[in-house]
Design an enzyme around this catalytic site. Sequence first.
Site, PDB file in Angstrom:
ATOM      1  N   ASP A  57      24.761 -19.963  45.486  1.00 20.96           N
ATOM      2  CA  ASP A  57      25.617 -20.651  44.516  1.00 20.96           C
ATOM      3  C   ASP A  57      27.078 -20.528  44.945  1.00 20.96           C
ATOM      4  OD1 ASP A  57      26.995 -21.545  42.202  1.00 20.96           O
ATOM      5  OD2 ASP A  57      25.301 -20.978  40.965  1.00 20.96           O
ATOM      6  N   SER A 101      27.229 -26.306  38.621  1.00 26.05           N
ATOM      7  CA  SER A 101      25.966 -25.803  39.176  1.00 26.05           C
ATOM      8  C   SER A 101      24.720 -26.392  38.540  1.00 26.05           C
ATOM      9  CB  SER A 101      25.920 -24.274  39.052  1.00 26.05           C
ATOM     10  OG  SER A 101      26.869 -23.679  39.891  1.00 26.05           O
ATOM     11  N   THR A 166      21.974 -22.674  37.275  1.00 34.93           N
ATOM     12  CA  THR A 166      21.053 -23.062  38.353  1.00 34.93           C
ATOM     13  C   THR A 166      19.591 -22.934  37.942  1.00 34.93           C
ATOM     14  OG1 THR A 166      22.699 -22.527  40.055  1.00 34.93           O
ATOM     15  CG2 THR A 166      20.392 -22.629  40.746  1.00 34.93           C
ATOM     16  N   GLU A 228      26.996   1.146  32.286  1.00 35.19           N
ATOM     17  CA  GLU A 228      26.219   0.706  33.451  1.00 35.19           C
ATOM     18  C   GLU A 228      25.733  -0.732  33.301  1.00 35.19           C
ATOM     19  OE1 GLU A 228      25.435   3.466  31.642  1.00 35.19           O
ATOM     20  OE2 GLU A 228      26.515   4.864  32.951  1.00 35.19           O
ATOM     21  N   PHE A 283      16.670  -7.380  34.251  1.00 36.44           N
ATOM     22  CA  PHE A 283      17.277  -6.148  34.720  1.00 36.44           C
ATOM     23  C   PHE A 283      18.703  -5.917  34.219  1.00 36.44           C
ATOM     24  CE2 PHE A 283      14.240  -7.623  38.007  1.00 36.44           C
ATOM     25  CZ  PHE A 283      13.339  -6.570  37.944  1.00 36.44           C
ATOM     26  N   GLU A 328      18.035 -17.499  44.005  1.00 35.85           N
ATOM     27  CA  GLU A 328      19.461 -17.827  43.900  1.00 35.85           C
ATOM     28  C   GLU A 328      20.346 -16.597  44.107  1.00 35.85           C
ATOM     29  OE1 GLU A 328      22.824 -19.608  40.828  1.00 35.85           O
ATOM     30  OE2 GLU A 328      21.087 -18.511  40.057  1.00 35.85           O
ATOM     31  N   ASP A 333      29.030 -17.262  43.648  1.00 35.94           N
ATOM     32  CA  ASP A 333      29.860 -18.134  42.821  1.00 35.94           C
ATOM     33  C   ASP A 333      30.678 -17.337  41.809  1.00 35.94           C
ATOM     34  OD1 ASP A 333      30.485 -20.911  41.726  1.00 35.94           O
ATOM     35  OD2 ASP A 333      29.619 -19.965  39.961  1.00 35.94           O
ATOM     36  N   HIS A 337      34.831 -17.355  41.575  1.00 40.11           N
ATOM     37  CA  HIS A 337      35.554 -17.785  40.377  1.00 40.11           C
ATOM     38  C   HIS A 337      36.650 -16.794  39.996  1.00 40.11           C
ATOM     39  CE1 HIS A 337      33.721 -21.485  39.162  1.00 40.11           C
ATOM     40  NE2 HIS A 337      32.499 -20.982  39.131  1.00 40.11           N
ATOM     41  N   ASP A 374      24.594 -25.211  46.152  1.00 34.63           N
ATOM     42  CA  ASP A 374      24.753 -26.272  45.158  1.00 34.63           C
ATOM     43  C   ASP A 374      26.116 -26.938  45.265  1.00 34.63           C
ATOM     44  OD1 ASP A 374      25.977 -23.928  44.397  1.00 34.63           O
ATOM     45  OD2 ASP A 374      25.241 -23.931  42.342  1.00 34.63           O
TER      46      ASP A 374
END
Length: 529
Positions: A57, A101, A166, A228, A283, A328, A333, A337, A374
């Site tokens: 991405d 995307s 995506t 975390e 996760f 992906e 990406d 950004h 993408d």
Amino acid sequence: MCKPFNVLLFVLFVGRCVCLIEDQAYWRQLGKEELSKALKKRKISNQAQNLILFVGDGMGLTTSTVARIYGKGESGRLAWETFDNLGVLKIYSANKLVPDSCSTATAMFTGIKANHKTAGVDSTVAVDDCAASRKKPAQVESFINWAQTAGKATGFVTTTRVTHATPSALYAHTPNRSWECEANIPQDAADCDDIAWQLVNNSPGRNIDVIMGGGRQCLQANVEGSPEDPVDTWSCYSKQQGRDLINDWKTDKEIRQSSYQVLQNNLDLQNMNESAEFTLGIFANGHLKLEHERDKGPEGMPSLADMTAAAIRLLSKKNPNGYVLMVEGGNIDQTHHRGHARKALDETVALSDAVDVALNMTDVTNTLIIVTSDHSHSMVFTGYPDRSQGVLGVSNSKMDNVPYTNLLYGTGGPNNYQFVVEENKVKRPDPTAENITDFEYSQQSVVLNDEVTHSGTDVLVYARGPMAHLFNSVHEQSYVAYAISYAMQIGIFEGLDPFDDEDSGSSHIYGMSLSFLIMLPFIGVFRVI
């Protein structure tokens, strides 16, 4: 001692320093080797049993180039750069020259270009138009649908939320990519189902065999964050009383009397049941941690390579008819950004590691592997740096004598826009006053914006395996879906040869009627500027 300007690298071998000299003989030999490889290029024309589509991405050509130098050295190669087949993809969306995307993912996964911020629908659906997105003719199927219909196993893996732009194009039909959970759907669009709900309750989402990524806060209401695993403030946060789509996912599998497992950390992934019929790995509350910062211990989050390996093991054992898998590298990406170039390069190398895993676990004769992006990003690589300097260094401006980083962004947020006005003159601060190699350093940008924006530059597509030679030119981004369909004989081209079957389009070019074709010579050509 070898001189710096003509040394390729030093190799430590049996205690000796070996210098490889880039003299004329070196370049001639290298040229002959590359030519020999090109002349021996192998074309595999049989049907592909399996497909793995990797999407970096935001990984435009500049990102890939700089990541190669960063991770492998300028003479090295990322995993996909060893592939023999490649093409160029034109990434504009149905209504934007510079796309996002979900519209680009829709093009790649379904073969139909969509409007900005929409996913899984055609261009008749404008952003936020709930009613239009609910019309069946506007909803488009992805290669996940096609594979399930053909009896293949299906899965996707991402370092972002599983409901993000995506992956959403694989299974959802939405007029707004932000509708990841119910909290972001406005009252006047209450008839529309959010993306997470569609993943768990609708087809093809509920039938996807392997799902791995983040996004717990979109699936379950009122999740709590931790240092975390913080809550993602950029994302949808579900607050609906009693909403627990992970539990709903389990209930669905129990009703269907299917074995299943839910994974939450590295230990779960390591000890997963490879015989389970369905696997849901969530996760993180939001996106997964970046590769350089993740906890690699039992309670931490897995790498993209770890998830890719697990998905391939699960899918390859589940169904002798083959599988399709989308992987992906979404944090490329995300880091672009924020204007954090080193993070983006590190995440690109992590994607290369995942591709290496797939190459080592699959057979080139039956598995088509495609690597692409993408869209691009506005990062540029400039300044004439010496090869010994690396990509994270600086060059000096001959106009104001202030150094600038060799990696720059066209647009950027407040941390990137580093111009100041002093004595009625615009000045740049000296970047060498900061640690420019730090992961948190933000490269300078030209235009102040809320964040770094995408680039509309074409992206490359690399392929290896059966029918990989179909990628050989400048293609529309939507072409990826048709190449997949034909290579695997699923979906549009299931069970037929598009070049022989009379219904395949040989008598209808792009669906044009015969009368329109007759009129073509008399129709003027107009160019919209």
